[in-house]
Design an enzyme around this catalytic site. Sequence first.
Site, PDB file in Angstrom:
ATOM      1  N   ARG A   1      58.560   8.000   8.920  1.00 37.96           N
ATOM      2  CA  ARG A   1      57.536   7.811   7.875  1.00 37.96           C
ATOM      3  C   ARG A   1      58.026   8.501   6.612  1.00 37.96           C
TER       4      ARG A   1
ATOM      5  N   TYR B   1      53.639  16.992   4.739  1.00 37.97           N
ATOM      6  CA  TYR B   1      53.869  17.868   5.899  1.00 37.97           C
ATOM      7  C   TYR B   1      55.293  18.433   5.836  1.00 37.97           C
TER       8      TYR B   1
ATOM      9  N   GLN C   1      33.620   7.789   6.492  1.00 40.78           N
ATOM     10  CA  GLN C   1      32.485   8.606   6.900  1.00 40.78           C
ATOM     11  C   GLN C   1      32.514   9.032   8.370  1.00 40.78           C
TER      12      GLN C   1
ATOM     13  N   GLU D   1      53.353  12.528   3.457  1.00 37.52           N
ATOM     14  CA  GLU D   1      52.011  13.098   3.281  1.00 37.52           C
ATOM     15  C   GLU D   1      51.991  14.609   2.997  1.00 37.52           C
TER      16      GLU D   1
ATOM     17  N   HIS E   1      48.609  15.095   0.897  1.00 36.98           N
ATOM     18  CA  HIS E   1      47.173  15.354   1.079  1.00 36.98           C
ATOM     19  C   HIS E   1      46.580  16.143  -0.087  1.00 36.98           C
TER      20      HIS E   1
HETATM   21  P1  FAD Z   1      17.238  -0.564   5.035  1.00 40.68           P
HETATM   22  O1  FAD Z   1      18.624  -0.784   4.586  1.00 40.68           O
HETATM   23  O2  FAD Z   1      16.285   0.046   4.126  1.00 40.68           O
HETATM   24  O3  FAD Z   1      16.694  -1.932   5.604  1.00 40.68           O
HETATM   25  C1  FAD Z   1      15.370  -2.126   5.985  1.00 40.68           C
HETATM   26  C2  FAD Z   1      15.029  -3.610   5.875  1.00 40.68           C
HETATM   27  O4  FAD Z   1      13.756  -3.855   6.479  1.00 40.68           O
HETATM   28  C3  FAD Z   1      14.916  -4.109   4.454  1.00 40.68           C
HETATM   29  O5  FAD Z   1      15.761  -5.224   4.267  1.00 40.68           O
HETATM   30  C4  FAD Z   1      13.451  -4.487   4.294  1.00 40.68           C
HETATM   31  O6  FAD Z   1      13.249  -5.594   3.424  1.00 40.68           O
HETATM   32  C5  FAD Z   1      13.067  -4.850   5.714  1.00 40.68           C
HETATM   33  N1  FAD Z   1      11.641  -4.702   6.036  1.00 40.68           N
HETATM   34  C6  FAD Z   1      10.845  -3.632   5.826  1.00 40.68           C
HETATM   35  N2  FAD Z   1       9.601  -3.868   6.316  1.00 40.68           N
HETATM   36  C7  FAD Z   1       9.621  -5.114   6.846  1.00 40.68           C
HETATM   37  C8  FAD Z   1       8.659  -5.915   7.526  1.00 40.68           C
HETATM   38  N3  FAD Z   1       7.440  -5.466   7.801  1.00 40.68           N
HETATM   39  N4  FAD Z   1       9.012  -7.158   7.922  1.00 40.68           N
HETATM   40  C9  FAD Z   1      10.269  -7.626   7.706  1.00 40.68           C
HETATM   41  N5  FAD Z   1      11.205  -6.898   7.081  1.00 40.68           N
HETATM   42  C10 FAD Z   1      10.909  -5.655   6.665  1.00 40.68           C
HETATM   43  N6  FAD Z   1      25.167   4.591   3.329  1.00 40.68           N
HETATM   44  C11 FAD Z   1      26.357   4.928   3.774  1.00 40.68           C
HETATM   45  O7  FAD Z   1      26.491   5.233   4.955  1.00 40.68           O
HETATM   46  N7  FAD Z   1      27.455   4.964   2.960  1.00 40.68           N
HETATM   47  C12 FAD Z   1      27.372   4.627   1.677  1.00 40.68           C
HETATM   48  O8  FAD Z   1      28.381   4.682   0.967  1.00 40.68           O
HETATM   49  C13 FAD Z   1      26.125   4.252   1.158  1.00 40.68           C
HETATM   50  N8  FAD Z   1      25.984   3.929  -0.130  1.00 40.68           N
HETATM   51  C14 FAD Z   1      24.773   3.559  -0.587  1.00 40.68           C
HETATM   52  C15 FAD Z   1      24.648   3.220  -1.922  1.00 40.68           C
HETATM   53  C16 FAD Z   1      23.430   2.815  -2.423  1.00 40.68           C
HETATM   54  C17 FAD Z   1      23.319   2.464  -3.869  1.00 40.68           C
HETATM   55  C18 FAD Z   1      22.305   2.744  -1.564  1.00 40.68           C
HETATM   56  C19 FAD Z   1      20.976   2.287  -2.091  1.00 40.68           C
HETATM   57  C20 FAD Z   1      22.417   3.097  -0.238  1.00 40.68           C
HETATM   58  C21 FAD Z   1      23.645   3.526   0.256  1.00 40.68           C
HETATM   59  N9  FAD Z   1      23.805   3.896   1.575  1.00 40.68           N
HETATM   60  C22 FAD Z   1      25.030   4.244   2.035  1.00 40.68           C
HETATM   61  C23 FAD Z   1      22.655   4.043   2.459  1.00 40.68           C
HETATM   62  C24 FAD Z   1      22.492   2.863   3.424  1.00 40.68           C
HETATM   63  O9  FAD Z   1      22.431   1.671   2.715  1.00 40.68           O
HETATM   64  C25 FAD Z   1      21.235   3.102   4.252  1.00 40.68           C
HETATM   65  O10 FAD Z   1      21.406   4.267   5.005  1.00 40.68           O
HETATM   66  C26 FAD Z   1      20.966   1.953   5.193  1.00 40.68           C
HETATM   67  O11 FAD Z   1      20.807   0.760   4.477  1.00 40.68           O
HETATM   68  C27 FAD Z   1      19.703   2.208   5.997  1.00 40.68           C
HETATM   69  O12 FAD Z   1      19.570   1.166   6.898  1.00 40.68           O
HETATM   70  P2  FAD Z   1      18.178   0.714   7.528  1.00 40.68           P
HETATM   71  O13 FAD Z   1      18.486  -0.529   8.268  1.00 40.68           O
HETATM   72  O14 FAD Z   1      17.584   1.840   8.278  1.00 40.68           O
HETATM   73  O15 FAD Z   1      17.210   0.424   6.326  1.00 40.68           O
HETATM   74  P1  NAP Z   2      19.711  12.563  -1.081  1.00 40.87           P
HETATM   75  O1  NAP Z   2      21.139  12.703  -0.772  1.00 40.87           O
HETATM   76  O2  NAP Z   2      18.712  13.220  -0.219  1.00 40.87           O
HETATM   77  O3  NAP Z   2      19.531  13.083  -2.575  1.00 40.87           O
HETATM   78  C1  NAP Z   2      18.288  13.103  -3.195  1.00 40.87           C
HETATM   79  C2  NAP Z   2      18.400  13.843  -4.523  1.00 40.87           C
HETATM   80  O4  NAP Z   2      17.126  13.876  -5.123  1.00 40.87           O
HETATM   81  C3  NAP Z   2      18.850  15.266  -4.374  1.00 40.87           C
HETATM   82  O5  NAP Z   2      19.842  15.476  -5.365  1.00 40.87           O
HETATM   83  C4  NAP Z   2      17.615  16.100  -4.647  1.00 40.87           C
HETATM   84  O6  NAP Z   2      18.141  17.198  -5.348  1.00 40.87           O
HETATM   85  C5  NAP Z   2      16.725  15.191  -5.467  1.00 40.87           C
HETATM   86  N1  NAP Z   2      15.296  15.294  -5.144  1.00 40.87           N
HETATM   87  C6  NAP Z   2      14.714  15.267  -3.921  1.00 40.87           C
HETATM   88  N2  NAP Z   2      13.367  15.346  -4.036  1.00 40.87           N
HETATM   89  C7  NAP Z   2      13.084  15.412  -5.361  1.00 40.87           C
HETATM   90  C8  NAP Z   2      11.891  15.527  -6.103  1.00 40.87           C
HETATM   91  N3  NAP Z   2      10.693  15.574  -5.510  1.00 40.87           N
HETATM   92  N4  NAP Z   2      11.985  15.587  -7.440  1.00 40.87           N
HETATM   93  C9  NAP Z   2      13.182  15.542  -8.065  1.00 40.87           C
HETATM   94  N5  NAP Z   2      14.355  15.447  -7.402  1.00 40.87           N
HETATM   95  C10 NAP Z   2      14.311  15.382  -6.064  1.00 40.87           C
HETATM   96  O7  NAP Z   2      19.281  11.053  -1.140  1.00 40.87           O
HETATM   97  P2  NAP Z   2      19.951   9.799  -1.814  1.00 40.87           P
HETATM   98  O8  NAP Z   2      20.863  10.132  -2.922  1.00 40.87           O
HETATM   99  O9  NAP Z   2      18.800   8.908  -2.094  1.00 40.87           O
HETATM  100  O10 NAP Z   2      20.817   9.198  -0.652  1.00 40.87           O
HETATM  101  C11 NAP Z   2      20.166   8.688   0.510  1.00 40.87           C
HETATM  102  C12 NAP Z   2      21.135   8.622   1.640  1.00 40.87           C
HETATM  103  O11 NAP Z   2      22.066   7.559   1.399  1.00 40.87           O
HETATM  104  C13 NAP Z   2      21.905   9.893   1.751  1.00 40.87           C
HETATM  105  O12 NAP Z   2      21.443  10.638   2.860  1.00 40.87           O
HETATM  106  C14 NAP Z   2      23.315   9.479   1.893  1.00 40.87           C
HETATM  107  O13 NAP Z   2      23.842   9.863   3.144  1.00 40.87           O
HETATM  108  C15 NAP Z   2      23.335   7.961   1.803  1.00 40.87           C
HETATM  109  N6  NAP Z   2      24.354   7.615   0.824  1.00 40.87           N
HETATM  110  C16 NAP Z   2      25.625   7.915   1.117  1.00 40.87           C
HETATM  111  C17 NAP Z   2      26.599   7.658   0.212  1.00 40.87           C
HETATM  112  C18 NAP Z   2      28.044   7.971   0.540  1.00 40.87           C
HETATM  113  O14 NAP Z   2      28.889   7.794  -0.297  1.00 40.87           O
HETATM  114  N7  NAP Z   2      28.354   8.416   1.707  1.00 40.87           N
HETATM  115  C19 NAP Z   2      26.292   7.107  -1.004  1.00 40.87           C
HETATM  116  C20 NAP Z   2      24.979   6.817  -1.286  1.00 40.87           C
HETATM  117  C21 NAP Z   2      24.016   7.096  -0.359  1.00 40.87           C
HETATM  118  P3  NAP Z   2      17.324  18.479  -5.826  1.00 40.87           P
HETATM  119  O15 NAP Z   2      16.323  18.721  -4.738  1.00 40.87           O
HETATM  120  O16 NAP Z   2      18.341  19.542  -5.979  1.00 40.87           O
HETATM  121  O17 NAP Z   2      16.738  18.076  -7.123  1.00 40.87           O
HETATM  122 FE1  SF4 Z   3      36.626   4.855   9.053  1.00 42.78          FE
HETATM  123 FE2  SF4 Z   3      35.158   2.921  10.125  1.00 42.78          FE
HETATM  124 FE3  SF4 Z   3      34.671   3.690   7.625  1.00 42.78          FE
HETATM  125 FE4  SF4 Z   3      36.882   2.302   8.268  1.00 42.78          FE
HETATM  126  S1  SF4 Z   3      34.760   1.594   8.378  1.00 42.78           S
HETATM  127  S2  SF4 Z   3      36.810   4.103   6.992  1.00 42.78           S
HETATM  128  S3  SF4 Z   3      37.362   3.152  10.254  1.00 42.78           S
HETATM  129  S4  SF4 Z   3      34.439   4.930   9.457  1.00 42.78           S
END
Ligand code: FAD
Ligand code: NAP
Ligand code: SF4
Length: 675
Positions: free
Chosen positions: A218, A170, A343, A168, A256
Amino acid sequence: MSHPHYPHLFTPLNLGYCELPNRVLMGSMHTGLEDKSKDFPKLAKYFAERAEGGVGLIVTGGFAPNIVGWLKPFGGMMKFPWEVKKHRLVTDAVHAAGGRICLQILHAGRYGYSPLQVAPSRLKSPINPFTPKALTARGVENQIRSFVNSAVLAREAGYDGVEIMGSEGYLINEFLSPATNLRTDDFGGDAAKRMRFAVEIVRRVREAVGKDFIIIYRLSMIDLVPGANAWDEVVMQAQAIEDAGATIINTGIGWHEARIPTIATSVPRAAFTGITARLKPHVSLPLVTSNRINMPETAEAVLSNGEADMVSMARPFLADSHWIHKAKNGQRDSINTCIACNQACLDHVFEGKNATCLVNPRACRETEIIVKRASSPRRVAVVGAGPAGLSAAVTAAECGHAVTLFEGRDELGGQFNLAMKIPGKEEFLETMRYYRTRLDALNVDVRLNAHVNADDLADFDHVVVATGVAPRVISLDGADHPKVVDYQQVLRGEVEVGKRVAIVGAGGIGFDVSEFLVHEGVSPSLDAALWREEWGVDLNYTDNRGGLKKPNVEPPAREVWLLQRTDGKPGAKLGKTTGWIHRATLKQKRVHMLGGVTYQRVDDAGLHIDVGGESKVLPVDHVVICAGQVSVRSLADDLEAAGKSYSIIGGADVAAELDAKRAIEQGVLTAIAIA
Ligand code: FAD
Ligand code: NAP
Ligand code: SF4
């Protein structure tokens, strides 16, 4: 009798003076608990739970042999006799649980985040602001003695062996590579001299600890940095390490500072095991292979192909302490799979926090987060089956509550169902499989297509509101133009996206949607050979050092502009250990990434913007809004008005900076607190 599903995985391995019960090594993983004496009881519990779960051989996180070998100031070290006592907590706990454990001795060399660091030559690493001092001849001897001293202390502390970290990038690896070792004395020059440091360490450690003590070495199989070791040198090193007295050789992949991902979720499973296979004919001691092995069928395939004698997994044991027992007892579907997101583990460690796990918030907090039977079981409704609701429902059921889970859509998973459509995030599917299996096993009453309101929930003692988030609607001239769509419509396949696309918002989702739009056909994360082509990894080391070749990237499926209003390069806030991978992927696919953008309007000509004092029209077919999200919380408001007992979690609670890590953790903690 051999195991019906995983015969190779569950064949014991005889090391001569002891036998390991299976072919899995829990690889070294820095958790942060190693750094403070007060955290050793937590460290002991963390390891003991893994030993109880069936892990036969564990390797601790890295301990420096001395101060100049520190990873960071005051990090974990095994140098003084008085340090032995606290390690006894760990070794006793692991032995009581039926396991074995080795201490990893890690000398950081020029990766040490401290001005005290040393290296074979005075060459700064590109990932560290400090320049190392070049070791004098006496300094080299002192480092060797420090390794020996640590190994002897490890033995006194009850460890079953040590792992000598030689990969890695080191210190030991820095001696091995011609790119970082410019010495002209007996420890530099040709390959034989460069490996003398490593060989002396192993030889003298073996001399000091005796025969019945495991020495894992390693070895870097493929450095993935320019000018590093050649394949014949790696083979030579392995043979010399075997002769010097090592028991096992473990695999290291990439330094790294390498600009090639080696463990992130977008790396295909077992993408590097082929390199261990190449070494097998050249040595006779057991070889351990590693990187992106997270499920039993992957491990079994690697072993049954004869690529290695054991597999190493580190993060999968953060995700599930009982991985081995589940695989062994036919409960593969109830394994909580590591999705390789980094994460909560690596990103935490790089931010100076203790590691835990996105899918298992109890990891490294086993003494703090305790799931136990509730004294008065309640009727609990969980509304929303995204990550927050799923984790709350499962944990509440584990606590003995009668749980009903309501989901408005026809599938479990919430936003995770969109995440898993992104090329490189296919692993997220495993989390959904895990939750489905657990809901089933715990008899949770799951109601799909059940969008509920406060009136529907009158019969429950407590409601957990996990209704998640909805895409933010932004005010933009022309927002109602047919070109304008949101990320959910795109990822759900509700629109046929044109060949030129502007993405408004460059957060995690903007990046993910860009990756979704530039890829076509099979995801490279599901095809290791294709992935290695795209990243320029050459397991055959054809005419090169370090295992690198020219990347061969498929042309982008679309022309994409990724935009943000904030000045500077998009992607600054992405994950510490994975953000660079997303940026590099989009760069390879020629995505235009622009910061400091002002959006003017959308019309038939495309998206009109101002950037750098200039007005431009991006001639796009679609504008995809990825501008963050807002909480869906009307149900919580109604429950509040009705005076109902409820908790609110995940995106429904706070939408800003929401990720699945917070959603799942909040689900667990909220469910435990239901009284
Ligand atoms: P949600 O996932 O929004 O789930 C809420 C659920 O509640 C939905 O299924 C909805 O249908 C249901 N619901 C709402 N109202 C009602 C009701 N009245 N009755 C019954 N059901 C209802 N996070 C990461 O940590 N790492 C990532 O790499 C990552 N990548 C992402 C990539 C994409 C493209 C997207 C879109 C998201 C990503 N996220 C990632 C974000 C992650 O998916 C969200 O943070 C997470 O799903 C939030 O969880 P939640 O349960 O709070 O809400
Ligand atoms: P986000 O990280 O808050 O990004 C939102 C983007 O929209 C920013 O680039 C912001 O940039 C822009 N924005 C905000 N308000 C706006 C407005 N009124 N008009 C135009 N642009 C606006 O949110 P997200 O991309 O939706 O992700 C949501 C969450 O999912 C994140 O918090 C993240 O942690 C999670 N997630 C994580 C991963 C991962 O790989 N770890 C991947 C996907 C999602 P400007 O304000 O500069 O324009
Ligand atoms: Fe790390 Fe858990 Fe994500 Fe695996 S699932 S990479 S152990 S945070």
